[in-house]
Design an enzyme around this catalytic site. Structure first.
Site, PDB file in Angstrom:
ATOM      1  N   THR A 324      30.879  37.476  35.756  1.00 43.01           N
ATOM      2  CA  THR A 324      31.885  38.371  35.184  1.00 43.01           C
ATOM      3  C   THR A 324      33.305  37.899  35.494  1.00 43.01           C
ATOM      4  O   THR A 324      33.519  37.024  36.334  1.00 43.01           O
ATOM      5  CB  THR A 324      31.733  39.811  35.711  1.00 43.01           C
ATOM      6  OG1 THR A 324      32.112  39.829  37.088  1.00 43.01           O
ATOM      7  CG2 THR A 324      30.314  40.313  35.559  1.00 43.01           C
ATOM      8  N   CYS A 325      34.259  38.537  34.842  1.00 42.28           N
ATOM      9  CA  CYS A 325      35.664  38.149  34.986  1.00 42.28           C
ATOM     10  C   CYS A 325      36.358  38.859  36.141  1.00 42.28           C
ATOM     11  O   CYS A 325      37.584  38.985  36.129  1.00 42.28           O
ATOM     12  CB  CYS A 325      36.415  38.441  33.699  1.00 42.28           C
ATOM     13  SG  CYS A 325      35.817  37.435  32.350  1.00 42.28           S
ATOM     14  N   ASP A 326      35.600  39.367  37.104  1.00 39.48           N
ATOM     15  CA  ASP A 326      36.227  40.008  38.259  1.00 39.48           C
ATOM     16  C   ASP A 326      36.148  39.060  39.448  1.00 39.48           C
ATOM     17  O   ASP A 326      35.080  38.515  39.738  1.00 39.48           O
ATOM     18  CB  ASP A 326      35.502  41.318  38.580  1.00 39.48           C
ATOM     19  CG  ASP A 326      36.296  42.159  39.571  1.00 39.48           C
ATOM     20  OD1 ASP A 326      36.616  41.636  40.663  1.00 39.48           O
ATOM     21  OD2 ASP A 326      36.610  43.313  39.251  1.00 39.48           O
ATOM     22  N   ASN A 367      32.111  43.786  31.205  1.00 42.70           N
ATOM     23  CA  ASN A 367      32.255  42.540  30.432  1.00 42.70           C
ATOM     24  C   ASN A 367      31.229  42.428  29.306  1.00 42.70           C
ATOM     25  O   ASN A 367      30.973  41.339  28.783  1.00 42.70           O
ATOM     26  CB  ASN A 367      32.082  41.298  31.330  1.00 42.70           C
ATOM     27  CG  ASN A 367      33.378  40.822  31.966  1.00 42.70           C
ATOM     28  OD1 ASN A 367      33.364  39.860  32.729  1.00 42.70           O
ATOM     29  ND2 ASN A 367      34.500  41.455  31.689  1.00 42.70           N
TER      30      ASN A 367
END
Ligand SMILES: *Cc1c(COP(=O)(O)O)cnc(C)c1O
Length: 377
Positions: A324-326, A367
């Protein structure tokens, strides 16, 4: 461990990943091991560890009782065939209308850890049985439960006395020594506290009958853990030592220890890279991470065994991360994870010991990734 049934399922069904596969035969063996280890204790499976209907139905059919944290979990246990008499509402933090709903469903055993909660139970479930949760140190647990739940034993005396005065039935004391508790002695001081509360209440003319000894029984991850039988002996010794020959009714509430080793996650390597030419650690990105069900890697607390098809080859330290983009979605970085040098994009890997605290910890759709799929076989 990936059992032959899990390996065969993955080989024949070829589910697209990531997904969890749970082997019910392992759950049944774990239930029987707990029953043999503590034959005089009632087993209340902690539903939150894995509430898959197939698991709840199996355990209900084997005679298990259930520790539930919400009305939804109570309904799941009842749908699986558990009568209300075999359900405990074990969360110390409940809305009054949820207590009333549980009471209407027939549940009559509630956890409290303060006078304020006992007052709610007295209003919404008059006459119910309550046990008071006491704090433990959590020492020795790899996933300790902090000070959020429970009160000091001296306060438990006041809470149970007040509960009785409010028309409830003060029934006993509970504690939880912390999850993934590998120290066999952890139960001793908590049982001592329980015995102290029993004596104090007895002096006030209230006879308690129940000690709820919670969960904490471990799953084998990378290190060996004591067997259920060893926990049984150690807990029985603590009861003997502190209660003498007046051993009370007891409950255990295994969650992780019941289902952890019954599940394996199949995942896929999405990317292998470095941050600089001189980087000693490779970064390995999987299609599952903290938001896909591996939340217990928080602070790198739980270190899962990872199996690849290249494990006979040389290994190199890797930072392991999710897709994910975290930026929080990194599983192991402080202590990099040794993985085969030749591990490459598209490889499938197995993450073992993932039957507990994974599916329910997966985000709904962060996401756009779907929640962790599960197959219970
Ligand atoms: C979570 C929980 C359990 C289960 O704990 P494990 O460490 O997974 O065995 C048992 N009892 C209560 C009250 C809980 O909150």
């Amino acid at each position: 461990m990936a059992t032959q049934r899990i390996i065969d399922f993955l080989a024949t069904r070829r589910p697209t990943g990531p997904c969890l596969v749970v082997d019910l035969d392992v759950v049944e063996a774990n239930f029987n091991a707990f029953r043999r280890a503590l034959p005089d204790s009632a087993i209340y499976y902690a539903v939150k560890a894995n509430p898959a209907p197939e698991i709840l139905r199996l355990l209900a059919s084997l005679g298990s009782s259930f520790d539930c944290a919400s009305v939804a979990e109570i309904e799941m246990a009842m749908d699986a065939g558990a009568p209300a008499a075999r359900i405990s509402y074990g969360n110390t933090i409940k809305k009054e209308r949820d207590i009333a709903r549980a009471h209407a469903l027939g549940v009559s055993l509630f956890a409290v850890d303060c006078v304020e909660e006992a007052e709610k139970v007295a209003r919404a479930a008059p006459g119910a049985r309550v046990f008071c949760r006491v704090l433990t140190s959590g020492e020795g647990a790899e996933w300790p439960l902090s000070r959020k739940f429970g009160c000091v034993p001296a306060m438990a005396i006041a809470v149970l006395t007040r509960a009785e005065a409010l028309g409830l039935r003060a029934t006993g004391v509970s504690f939880h020594v912390g999850s993934q508790q590998c120290n066999l002695d952890a139960w001793d001081s908590a049982v001592a506290d329980a015995a102290m509360v029993f004596d104090a209440l007895s002096e006030r003319g209230i006879q308690l009958s129940l000690v709820n000894m919670g969960g904490g029984f471990p799953t084998r991850y990378l290190k060996d853990v004591p067997s259920a039988a060893e926990y049984g002996r150690s807990i029985f010794d603590a009861l003997r030592k502190h209660f003498g020959n007046r051993i009370p009714e007891t409950i255990i509430e295994p969650g992780r220890g019941m289902v952890g080793d019954a599940g394996v996650i199949k995942a896929e390597v999405v990317l292998v890279s470095k941050k600089s030419a001189a980087d000693e650690n490779r970064w390995v990105f999987l299609d599952i991470g903290k938001f896909g069900g591996l939340a217990e890697t928080m602070d790198e607390a739980i270190r899962y065994p990872i199996v690849t098809e290249r494990d006979h080859e040389a290994k190199t330290p890797c930072v392991l991360a999710g897709p994910t983009c975290d930026s929080a979605d990194v599983l192991y970085e402080k202590t990099p994870y040794p993985l085969p040098v030749s591990l490459t994009v598209g490889d499938e890997i197995l993450i073992e010991g993932t039957g507990a605290y994974t599916t329910t910890y997966a985000s709904v759709s962060f996401n756009g990734f779907e929640p962790l799929r599960a197959y219970v076989i």
